[in-house]
Design a protein around this motif. Structure first.
Motif, PDB file in Angstrom:
ATOM      1  N   GLY A   1      17.790  -4.439 -47.921  1.00  0.00           N
ATOM      2  CA  GLY A   1      16.262  -4.630 -48.283  1.00  0.00           C
ATOM      3  C   GLY A   1      15.759  -3.874 -49.532  1.00  0.00           C
ATOM      4  N   PRO A   2      14.631  -4.129 -49.673  1.00  0.00           N
ATOM      5  CA  PRO A   2      13.787  -3.394 -50.861  1.00  0.00           C
ATOM      6  C   PRO A   2      13.873  -1.804 -50.480  1.00  0.00           C
ATOM      7  N   LYS A   3      13.835  -1.143 -51.650  1.00  0.00           N
ATOM      8  CA  LYS A   3      13.790   0.341 -51.330  1.00  0.00           C
ATOM      9  C   LYS A   3      12.724   0.457 -50.391  1.00  0.00           C
ATOM     10  N   GLY A   4      13.067   1.592 -49.641  1.00  0.00           N
ATOM     11  CA  GLY A   4      12.206   2.203 -48.730  1.00  0.00           C
ATOM     12  C   GLY A   4      12.201   0.929 -47.300  1.00  0.00           C
ATOM     13  N   PHE A   5      13.109   0.066 -47.198  1.00  0.00           N
ATOM     14  CA  PHE A   5      12.876  -0.590 -46.022  1.00  0.00           C
ATOM     15  C   PHE A   5      13.018   0.219 -44.787  1.00  0.00           C
ATOM     16  N   LEU A   6      13.959   1.068 -44.890  1.00  0.00           N
ATOM     17  CA  LEU A   6      14.183   1.950 -43.586  1.00  0.00           C
ATOM     18  C   LEU A   6      13.117   2.968 -43.730  1.00  0.00           C
ATOM     19  N   LYS A   7      12.364   2.877 -42.497  1.00  0.00           N
ATOM     20  CA  LYS A   7      11.098   3.947 -42.261  1.00  0.00           C
ATOM     21  C   LYS A   7      11.327   5.197 -41.536  1.00  0.00           C
ATOM     22  N   VAL A   8      10.970   6.151 -42.180  1.00  0.00           N
ATOM     23  CA  VAL A   8      11.125   7.408 -41.382  1.00  0.00           C
ATOM     24  C   VAL A   8       9.743   7.672 -40.590  1.00  0.00           C
ATOM     25  N   ILE A   9      10.028   7.302 -39.070  1.00  0.00           N
ATOM     26  CA  ILE A   9       8.786   7.292 -38.198  1.00  0.00           C
ATOM     27  C   ILE A   9       8.263   8.835 -38.031  1.00  0.00           C
ATOM     28  N   ASP A  10       9.200   9.813 -37.864  1.00  0.00           N
ATOM     29  CA  ASP A  10       8.958  11.310 -37.889  1.00  0.00           C
ATOM     30  C   ASP A  10      10.385  11.952 -37.983  1.00  0.00           C
ATOM     31  N   ASP A  11      10.387  13.335 -37.664  1.00  0.00           N
ATOM     32  CA  ASP A  11      11.472  13.893 -38.111  1.00  0.00           C
ATOM     33  C   ASP A  11      12.795  13.554 -37.313  1.00  0.00           C
ATOM     34  N   HIS A  12      12.702  12.719 -36.274  1.00  0.00           N
ATOM     35  CA  HIS A  12      13.706  12.444 -35.460  1.00  0.00           C
ATOM     36  C   HIS A  12      13.877  11.017 -35.088  1.00  0.00           C
ATOM     37  N   THR A  13      13.051   9.988 -35.939  1.00  0.00           N
ATOM     38  CA  THR A  13      12.853   8.602 -35.530  1.00  0.00           C
ATOM     39  C   THR A  13      13.086   7.971 -36.724  1.00  0.00           C
ATOM     40  N   LEU A  14      13.994   6.782 -36.789  1.00  0.00           N
ATOM     41  CA  LEU A  14      13.928   5.718 -37.999  1.00  0.00           C
ATOM     42  C   LEU A  14      13.708   4.434 -37.307  1.00  0.00           C
ATOM     43  N   ALA A  15      13.188   3.643 -38.151  1.00  0.00           N
ATOM     44  CA  ALA A  15      13.133   2.134 -37.851  1.00  0.00           C
ATOM     45  C   ALA A  15      13.303   1.376 -38.935  1.00  0.00           C
ATOM     46  N   PHE A  16      13.666   0.144 -38.817  1.00  0.00           N
ATOM     47  CA  PHE A  16      13.863  -0.985 -39.830  1.00  0.00           C
ATOM     48  C   PHE A  16      13.759  -2.380 -39.376  1.00  0.00           C
ATOM     49  N   ALA A  17      13.272  -3.346 -39.956  1.00  0.00           N
ATOM     50  CA  ALA A  17      13.252  -4.730 -39.729  1.00  0.00           C
ATOM     51  C   ALA A  17      14.437  -5.352 -39.602  1.00  0.00           C
ATOM     52  N   ASP A  18      14.800  -6.082 -38.597  1.00  0.00           N
ATOM     53  CA  ASP A  18      15.915  -6.914 -38.884  1.00  0.00           C
ATOM     54  C   ASP A  18      15.704  -8.366 -39.305  1.00  0.00           C
ATOM     55  N   PHE A  19      15.967  -8.525 -40.581  1.00  0.00           N
ATOM     56  CA  PHE A  19      15.565  -9.731 -41.391  1.00  0.00           C
ATOM     57  C   PHE A  19      16.518 -10.765 -40.733  1.00  0.00           C
ATOM     58  N   SER A  20      16.006 -11.921 -40.777  1.00  0.00           N
ATOM     59  CA  SER A  20      16.728 -13.152 -40.164  1.00  0.00           C
ATOM     60  C   SER A  20      17.962 -13.319 -40.992  1.00  0.00           C
ATOM     61  N   GLY A  21      19.097 -13.615 -40.240  1.00  0.00           N
ATOM     62  CA  GLY A  21      20.582 -13.664 -40.862  1.00  0.00           C
ATOM     63  C   GLY A  21      21.221 -14.891 -40.430  1.00  0.00           C
ATOM     64  N   ASN A  22      22.475 -14.612 -40.083  1.00  0.00           N
ATOM     65  CA  ASN A  22      23.348 -15.610 -39.780  1.00  0.00           C
ATOM     66  C   ASN A  22      23.488 -15.798 -38.278  1.00  0.00           C
ATOM     67  N   LYS A  23      22.575 -15.062 -37.844  1.00  0.00           N
ATOM     68  CA  LYS A  23      22.607 -15.298 -35.935  1.00  0.00           C
ATOM     69  C   LYS A  23      24.131 -15.017 -35.209  1.00  0.00           C
TER      70      LYS A  23
ATOM     71  N   THR B   1       4.626  -4.628 -37.807  1.00  0.00           N
ATOM     72  CA  THR B   1       3.415  -4.168 -38.796  1.00  0.00           C
ATOM     73  C   THR B   1       4.021  -2.901 -39.707  1.00  0.00           C
ATOM     74  N   ARG B   2       4.656  -2.104 -38.929  1.00  0.00           N
ATOM     75  CA  ARG B   2       4.910  -0.735 -39.289  1.00  0.00           C
ATOM     76  C   ARG B   2       6.198  -0.589 -40.412  1.00  0.00           C
ATOM     77  N   THR B   3       7.090  -1.657 -40.341  1.00  0.00           N
ATOM     78  CA  THR B   3       8.313  -1.790 -40.919  1.00  0.00           C
ATOM     79  C   THR B   3       8.200  -2.961 -41.845  1.00  0.00           C
ATOM     80  N   LYS B   4       7.139  -3.689 -42.095  1.00  0.00           N
ATOM     81  CA  LYS B   4       7.061  -4.832 -42.781  1.00  0.00           C
ATOM     82  C   LYS B   4       6.684  -4.498 -44.156  1.00  0.00           C
ATOM     83  N   ASP B   5       7.320  -5.118 -45.266  1.00  0.00           N
ATOM     84  CA  ASP B   5       7.100  -5.091 -46.684  1.00  0.00           C
ATOM     85  C   ASP B   5       6.418  -6.238 -47.090  1.00  0.00           C
TER      86      ASP B   5
END
Length: 210
Positions: A72-94, A140-144
């Motif tokens: 995804g775009p640079k920074g699409f992986l979000k660092v929520i805190d020092d032990h949590t990550l989150a990223f949006a699952d973009f629509s793909g091949n299902k 909302t937190r992971t959307k670019d």
């Protein structure tokens, strides 16, 4: 309880091989004396925020691992805190292989590579797919807003341990943006020289016409 990467990755079979090949003592010290690698520091956070892709592995109910590229775009992986990550699952091949695997085994392994700097970070953790009404806040937190891909769900990862991998054998590669940034001073210099050449040609033509 804090975990070091070695305590999770070094199974009895792995330790036996380390003993046979002479590296067990070094890794034993890392396990017993090293700082627990379960919370990100500013160095890991900065590294992760600069990534535009990574690979992660899940395991199916039949025991087969599945490796998938995420980008995804640079920074699409979000660092929520020092032990949590989150990223949006973009629509793909299902195919939903990673999503389905997490329903029976939530353990994941991730690897992030910075090719120009020849650096790579490995992370072990537990992941879950957030969907439906619960996903609204996470979307909302992971959307670019500058990236038009549709978001189907959000993956949230709780980090158990991480490790900086040896930089050997990483072939340096550069994105188009990185190449353009590197070449910008050269491009400016070429434009300057071309402008000077044009001025000289005009001056020569003027002198010859006299």
């Amino acid at each position: 309880m804090p975990h070091s990467f070695g305590k999770l990755a070094f199974t009895p079979a792995v330790k036996q091989l380390q003993e046979q090949h002479g590296s067990r003592r070094q890794y034993e010290r890392m396990e017993s004396q090293g700082v627990p690698q379960d919370k990100l520091t500013s160095m890991e956070i900065d590294f992760l925020q600069q990534r535009d892709s990574f690979y992660w592995a899940t395991t199916g109910s039949n025991g087969w691992p599945y490796l998938q590229h995420r980008g995804g775009p640079k920074g699409f992986l979000k660092v929520i805190d020092d032990h949590t990550l989150a990223f949006a699952d973009f629509s793909g091949n299902k195919q939903y292989i990673s999503t389905g695997n997490l329903q029976t085994d939530d353990r994941v392994a991730l690897i992030f590579v910075d090719y120009p700097r020849q650096a790579r970070l490995k992370i072990l953790g537990h992941a879950r797919a957030v969907e439906g009404d619960e996903a609204r806040e996470w979307i909302t937190r992971t959307k670019d807003t500058h990236y038009p891909a549709r978001i189907d769900r959000v993956f949230v990862i709780q980090i158990e341990a991480y490790d900086w991998n040896c930089p050997q054998h990483i072939t340096p590669r550069y994105t188009e943006q990185e190449i353009q940034k590197t070449m910008e001073p050269i491009r400016i210099q070429i434009q300057k020289l071309e402008s000077e050449n044009e001025s000289l040609r005009e001056e020569i033509a003027r002198l010859r016409s006299k």
